[in-house]
Design a protein around this motif. Structure first.
Motif, short mmCIF file in Angstrom:
data_model
loop_
_atom_site.label_atom_id
_atom_site.label_comp_id
_atom_site.label_asym_id
_atom_site.label_seq_id
_atom_site.Cartn_x
_atom_site.Cartn_y
_atom_site.Cartn_z
N GLY A 43 0.86 -1.18 0.00
CA GLY A 43 0.00 0.00 0.00
C GLY A 43 0.89 1.22 0.00
O GLY A 43 2.12 1.12 -0.14
N THR A 61 -6.52 -0.39 1.40
CA THR A 61 -7.01 0.88 1.94
C THR A 61 -6.53 2.07 1.10
O THR A 61 -7.23 3.08 0.98
CB THR A 61 -6.50 1.05 3.39
OG1 THR A 61 -6.70 -0.18 4.07
CG2 THR A 61 -7.25 2.13 4.12
N ASN A 121 -9.92 5.52 -0.26
CA ASN A 121 -9.93 6.64 0.70
C ASN A 121 -10.38 7.91 0.00
O ASN A 121 -10.84 7.87 -1.13
CB ASN A 121 -8.55 6.79 1.34
CG ASN A 121 -7.47 7.01 0.31
OD1 ASN A 121 -7.58 7.86 -0.55
ND2 ASN A 121 -6.42 6.19 0.38
N SER A 122 -10.23 9.05 0.66
CA SER A 122 -10.74 10.32 0.10
C SER A 122 -9.70 11.05 -0.73
O SER A 122 -10.01 12.09 -1.31
CB SER A 122 -11.19 11.24 1.24
OG SER A 122 -12.13 10.62 2.06
N SER A 142 1.60 -12.83 -3.26
CA SER A 142 2.51 -13.46 -2.29
C SER A 142 2.07 -13.07 -0.88
O SER A 142 2.50 -12.04 -0.34
CB SER A 142 3.95 -13.01 -2.53
OG SER A 142 4.35 -13.38 -3.82
N SER A 192 3.58 -3.96 7.16
CA SER A 192 2.77 -2.81 6.74
C SER A 192 1.50 -3.31 6.07
O SER A 192 1.13 -2.87 4.99
CB SER A 192 3.60 -1.94 5.78
OG SER A 192 2.88 -0.78 5.44
N SER A 243 -1.60 -3.15 7.14
CA SER A 243 -2.81 -2.35 7.38
C SER A 243 -3.88 -3.12 8.16
O SER A 243 -3.63 -3.52 9.29
CB SER A 243 -3.35 -1.84 6.04
OG SER A 243 -4.40 -0.94 6.23
N GLY A 298 -16.05 2.84 5.97
CA GLY A 298 -16.46 4.19 5.56
C GLY A 298 -17.05 4.11 4.17
O GLY A 298 -16.38 3.70 3.23
N GLY A 308 -14.20 2.07 2.09
CA GLY A 308 -12.89 1.69 2.62
C GLY A 308 -13.07 1.21 4.04
O GLY A 308 -14.13 1.43 4.65
N GLU A 340 -4.55 4.43 10.02
CA GLU A 340 -5.75 4.96 9.37
C GLU A 340 -5.44 6.38 8.90
O GLU A 340 -4.27 6.76 8.81
CB GLU A 340 -6.92 4.91 10.37
CG GLU A 340 -6.61 5.61 11.68
CD GLU A 340 -7.81 5.68 12.60
OE1 GLU A 340 -8.95 5.70 12.13
OE2 GLU A 340 -7.61 5.74 13.83
N LEU A 372 -2.19 8.34 4.34
CA LEU A 372 -1.76 8.71 2.99
C LEU A 372 -0.91 9.98 3.05
O LEU A 372 0.21 10.03 2.53
CB LEU A 372 -3.00 8.91 2.11
CG LEU A 372 -2.82 9.56 0.74
CD1 LEU A 372 -1.97 8.70 -0.17
CD2 LEU A 372 -4.19 9.81 0.09
#
Ligand code: FAD
Length: 367
Positions: A14, A44, A48-49, A171, A202, A204, A230, A313, A348, A352
């Protein structure tokens, strides 16, 4: 069976895993990214926005506040440098009643504590710029913007690969165990195939599960996972606003707000729907009723039937719905005592925005 030795394995491609991969590869480390899905950025990070947050709401001194503010500036610079589409469109947080004006003042003070300056506007000033808006006052955040998150991830991956990193999709890491100062990793249920000096988890929403799959990591260092879905609805007609519009925040999220994509299309959400499993991304059309009610508090001109279910999401929470929102949790060896392992939990929003700052922090932990 042949066992490959590698310096650093990153679990999850991600935006955060890719940013960490870029930072470590640029620092000269040998990096392999293992991704369960068919491609990078389908979790994720693509649900998202796509907002570059200024750093307004997070408790002072928290990792969220620090990494959002630092990451925001780094992200704008990265976008300029690498031609990633973005726009510093600004955002309005609107009060629709006199009682909410006090909330705006609290938000402004909290933002100032994080080093973020917001302008408190009379309602008339906001309405002069956004004539469809109904409000009695607004906070204007000039540093908030929007980004093409997929282009951003592509640029991160490109940079990482240029410095020798390799991404392997399909994987899934299914088990890990310690072998001296190394971590032995099983992929897709096969016998262990990799031996790594450093592993960055990582994953998430799956990060707690991945951490549990590491035999030898004490259970008290693995938080329980909670999931807050969301849901988004899009507008079938042109966006009536040119800035992002947020109500005052609600528990668990930022309220049903309006964001724009780079094509100028409006989307509303995300709302907050606590779920048991992180598997169902469908948007229940019935939730639209609550959206109409929430949106009409600040945009009374919303027509019946204008909203279409879009996408959803799932927030990788590590605190329950009844508890205050947890901070990002980035646990290195000094926290859990296991050399070579870094677990990223609860990444969360604003993950980003904060991704480049998180990556620097992780690189510092394993230097
Ligand atoms: C509704 C919503 C709105 C948001 N809006 C914003 C916003 O506007 N601005 C902002 O800054 N942030 C926002 N965020 C937060 C942001 O999207 C996340 O913080 C960020 O995308 C997290 O990136 P990630 O790399 O940690 O997770 P992900 O993108 O989910 O990546 C994790 C990857 O790990 C892989 N994986 C899982 N298990 C395994 C395994 N066992 N082996 C191998 N791979 C595995 C998954 O397939 C996935 O690709 C929002 C989040 C949500 C949910």
């Amino acid at each position: 069976m042949r066992m490959d030795n590698i310096d650093t394995v990153i679990i999850g491609a991600g935006v955060v895993g890719l940013a960490v991969a870029r930072a470590l590869a640029e620092a000269g480390r040998e990096v392999l990214i293992l991704e369960a899905a068919d491609s990078f950025g389908t979790g994720t990070s693509s649900r998202n926005s796509e907002v570059i947050h200024a750093g307004i709401y997070y408790p002072r001194g928290s990792l969220k506040a620090r990494f959002c503010v630092a990451g925001r500036d780094r992200l704008y610079a990265f976008c300029e440098q690498h031609g990633v589409a973005h726009r510093r469109c600004g955002k309005l947080i609107v009060a629709t009643s006199d009682a909410q004006l006090i909330e705006l003042q609290k938000i402004q003070a909290a933002a100032r504590g994080n080093g973020v300056e917001l302008e408190l506007w009379e309602g008339s000033r906001a309405i002069a710029l956004e004539p469809q808006l109904r409000c009695v006052g607004a906070l204007h955040s000039p540093l908030t913007g929007i980004i093409d998150s997929h282009s951003y991830m592509l640029a991160l991956l490109g940079q990482a690969e240029r410095h020798g990193a390799t991404l392997v999709c399909k994987s899934r890491v299914t088990g890990m165990r310690l072998e001296g100062a190394r971590v032995v990793i099983a992929v897709n249920g096969e016998e262990p195939v990799l031996r790594a000096r450093t592993v960055i988890n990582s994953a998430s929403i799956d990060a707690p599960r991945v951490a549990r799959s590491l035999a030898g990591l004490p259970a008290e260092h693995i938080p329980r996972a909670y999931f807050a879905k969301g849901n988004y609805f899009t507008l079938s007609s042109r966006s009536p606003f040119s800035r992002l519009v947020y109500p005052v925040p609600e528990p668990g999220g930022l309220g049903v707000h309006l964001t724009l994509d780079l094509a100028g299309r409006a989307r509303f959400g995300p709302d907050v729907q606590w779920v048991q499993e992180a598997s169902d991304y469908r948007v229940d059309p019935h939730r639209a009723q609550k959206f109409y009610a929430a949106i009409r508090t600040y945009w009374p001109g919303l027509d019946d039937g204008a909203l279409q279910p879009a996408y959803a999401g799932i927030r990788p929470k590590i605190s329950a719905s009844s508890a205050p929102a947890a901070d990002f949790r980035i646990d290195g060896p000094e926290v859990h005592g296991v050399p070579g392992i870094v677990n990223l939990f609860g990444i969360e929003s604003p993950g980003l925005t904060a991704s480049l700052a998180i990556a620097d922090y992780v690189a510092g932990l394993i230097r």
